[in-house]
Design a protein around this motif. Structure first.
Motif, mmCIF file in Angstrom:
data_model
loop_
_atom_site.group_PDB
_atom_site.id
_atom_site.type_symbol
_atom_site.label_atom_id
_atom_site.label_comp_id
_atom_site.label_asym_id
_atom_site.label_seq_id
_atom_site.Cartn_x
_atom_site.Cartn_y
_atom_site.Cartn_z
ATOM 1 N N ARG A 28 0.833 -1.198 0.000
ATOM 2 C CA ARG A 28 0.000 0.000 0.000
ATOM 3 C C ARG A 28 0.874 1.257 0.000
ATOM 4 N NH1 ARG A 28 -3.565 -0.355 4.961
ATOM 5 N NH2 ARG A 28 -4.159 -2.299 3.980
ATOM 6 N N PHE A 29 1.973 1.188 0.750
ATOM 7 C CA PHE A 29 2.880 2.335 0.867
ATOM 8 C C PHE A 29 3.485 2.699 -0.489
ATOM 9 C CE2 PHE A 29 6.844 4.471 2.288
ATOM 10 C CZ PHE A 29 6.282 5.402 3.141
ATOM 11 N N GLU A 30 3.636 1.697 -1.365
ATOM 12 C CA GLU A 30 4.154 1.942 -2.720
ATOM 13 C C GLU A 30 3.315 2.955 -3.477
ATOM 14 O OE1 GLU A 30 5.929 -2.416 -3.937
ATOM 15 O OE2 GLU A 30 4.105 -1.681 -4.863
ATOM 16 N N SER A 31 1.998 2.941 -3.206
ATOM 17 C CA SER A 31 1.091 3.819 -3.947
ATOM 18 C C SER A 31 1.053 5.237 -3.382
ATOM 19 C CB SER A 31 -0.335 3.258 -3.917
ATOM 20 O OG SER A 31 -0.333 1.913 -4.247
ATOM 21 N N VAL A 32 1.814 5.497 -2.328
ATOM 22 C CA VAL A 32 1.771 6.817 -1.685
ATOM 23 C C VAL A 32 2.466 7.868 -2.551
ATOM 24 C CG1 VAL A 32 2.637 8.121 0.297
ATOM 25 C CG2 VAL A 32 1.426 5.971 0.659
ATOM 26 N N SER A 33 3.678 7.559 -3.010
ATOM 27 C CA SER A 33 4.378 8.470 -3.928
ATOM 28 C C SER A 33 5.494 7.711 -4.633
ATOM 29 C CB SER A 33 4.963 9.672 -3.175
ATOM 30 O OG SER A 33 6.155 9.289 -2.505
ATOM 31 N N CYS A 36 8.320 6.843 -2.288
ATOM 32 C CA CYS A 36 7.975 5.708 -1.423
ATOM 33 C C CYS A 36 8.115 4.415 -2.198
ATOM 34 C CB CYS A 36 6.545 5.848 -0.900
ATOM 35 S SG CYS A 36 6.324 7.301 0.118
ATOM 36 N N TYR A 37 7.674 4.431 -3.457
ATOM 37 C CA TYR A 37 7.752 3.247 -4.309
ATOM 38 C C TYR A 37 9.210 2.814 -4.465
ATOM 39 C CZ TYR A 37 7.077 0.159 -8.313
ATOM 40 O OH TYR A 37 7.057 -0.925 -9.128
#
Lengths: 252, 163
Positions: A28-33, A36-37
């Motif tokens: 989920r954190f990958e989709s933050v920015s 982050c990815y």
């Protein structure tokens, strides 16, 4: 992190927190920015995350059982159990069938290896299934394509599963002896074979120059993957040497 | 600058970001690797910490005092104190975590990071952005692609950022 997208909090604090979170959160954190990815996908972060000690809350008991369904049909089931530390043990998730392991004989010789970098291998002498406990997904690996010539037999000494950090890939291997029988049905000295499968390229290959003096490794004796190498305990009885010699084989 | 003393105990002044002063025993701050080095090597008696809010500093000093009193017999009491300690709004907990990271108080840092992790593990993508003040730099196309692939990650009921 240094490019200022994460303005408020220092990168080392954020990484320290992320190391404690399950893969489900990281996806989920990958989709933050984009930053982050890049962070979550970097090999440095992946290694840190894998080596981070999990808390006891993440522990559970993985149980593989086989049930007799019919006269010649056994069904394999995975169960996931946890405990609060008291005597009470409860089921974490519904049981899962292991479809590829529904076979016509009882499965006493199966081995479970891992988790190694998040994956568990379930192996019987023929089939290898990789299982990801966090996603509950399976993958059936192709069997070794190397067959024995007519009139020969194969006896499997050991199979295993590990991670090769040099090539950054999971490997499955099988050590066996290919032999013939004399006219009375007794086995004659055969040839040791080592076959290795690499998950990333999906290819089996046979190793050249296998040491024919390799001591006997028995399918059911304890073997383990530790610090990047496979370890066996073997008895060296056939050479009349001390028992319990430790053999280390590096897979290349 | 010479350290001031009362009896045998050395006294140290910490200055928070809003210039509020906190006077405490020097032995307490030795739990912080950063302050320990300053005290031992530079022999200072007053340390300005402009990046740390006074409110945060009060909490950290409270922890240092409790931790210094920790003995095998009051272990349970200390565990309860720790639980209460992180029972603050998420933004405050993050402020404390960042300050503890800067001060290098290792045991407390581990505890705070785990507390943050436990609190955010079910948060949505949007909530994580708010919590960490991260702006998305994905194009609207990429963004909608993510939403299509993992709609549950963007679900609204997980958007509470205060707890």
């Amino acid at each position: 992190m240094e490019d200022g997208i994460m303005k408020k909090y220092p990168a080392d604090v954020v990484i320290n927190i992320l190391l404690r979170l399950p893969v489900k959160f990281l996806l989920r954190f990958e989709s933050v920015s984009k930053t982050c990815y890049t962070l979550v996908r970097s090999s440095t972060f992946i290694n840190l995350h894998l080596n981070h000690t999990t808390t006891s809350k993440d522990d559970y008991i993985l149980l593989k059982r086989s049930f007799k369904e019919d006269v010649e049909r056994y069904k394999a089931i995975f169960s996931f159990h946890s405990s609060d530390g008291d005597d009470y043990i409860y089921s974490l998730y519904p049981d899962r069938d292991v479809p590829y392991m529904t076979i016509p004989y009882s499965i006493d010789n199966d081995i479970l290896i891992g988790p190694i970098r998040g994956l568990i291998a379930l192996m019987d002498p023929i089939t290898t299934i990789l299982f990801n406990p966090s996603t509950k997904n399976y993958r059936l690996l192709p069997p070794s394509p190397f067959n024995v010539p007519k009139g020969f037999r194969r006896s499997i000494d050991s199979s295993g599963f590990g991670f090769d950090s040099v090539v950054n890939d999971f490997k499955v291997f099988r050590i066996s002896e290919v032999y013939t029988e004399d006219r009375f049905g007794y086995p004659e000295k055969g040839e040791k074979k080592v076959e290795v499968y690499e998950l990333g390229i999906d290819i089996w290959r046979e190793l050249d120059h296998v040491d024919q003096e390799l001591p006997a490794l028995f399918w059911l004796t304890s073997s383990m993957f530790y610090k990047g190498a496979y370890h066996w305990i073997t008895t060296h009885w056939f050479r009349a040497l001390d028992d319990g010699e430790l053999v280390i084989l590096f897979l290349t | 600058m010479a350290s001031s003393t009362t009896g045998e105990k050395k006294i140290l002044t910490l200055k928070g970001g809003d210039n509020e002063e906190f006077i405490l025993e020097e032995s307490l701050v030795l739990q912080s690797e950063l302050l320990k080095n300053m005290v031992k090597e530079e022999r200072v008696s007053s340390i300005p910490l402009p990046s740390i809010k006074s409110k945060t500093l009060v909490k950290i000093i409270e922890y240092l005092k409790k931790h210094a009193e920790l003995t095998p017999s009051n272990k349970e009491e200390f565990k309860n104190f720790e639980k209460e300690f992180v029972n603050v709004v998420l933004e405050e907990l993050l402020d404390i975590t960042v300050a503890v990271n800067y001060l290098k108080i290792n045991g407390l840092l581990e505890f705070c990071c785990q507390a943050v992790a436990d609190r955010i593990k079910d948060k949505s993508v949007e909530a994580v952005r708010k919590i960490f003040r991260i702006e998305s730099d994905f194009t609207p196309e990429e963004e909608s692609e993510f939403r299509k692939e993992t709609p549950e990650a963007f679900e609204g009921d997980l958007d509470d950022t205060t707890n």
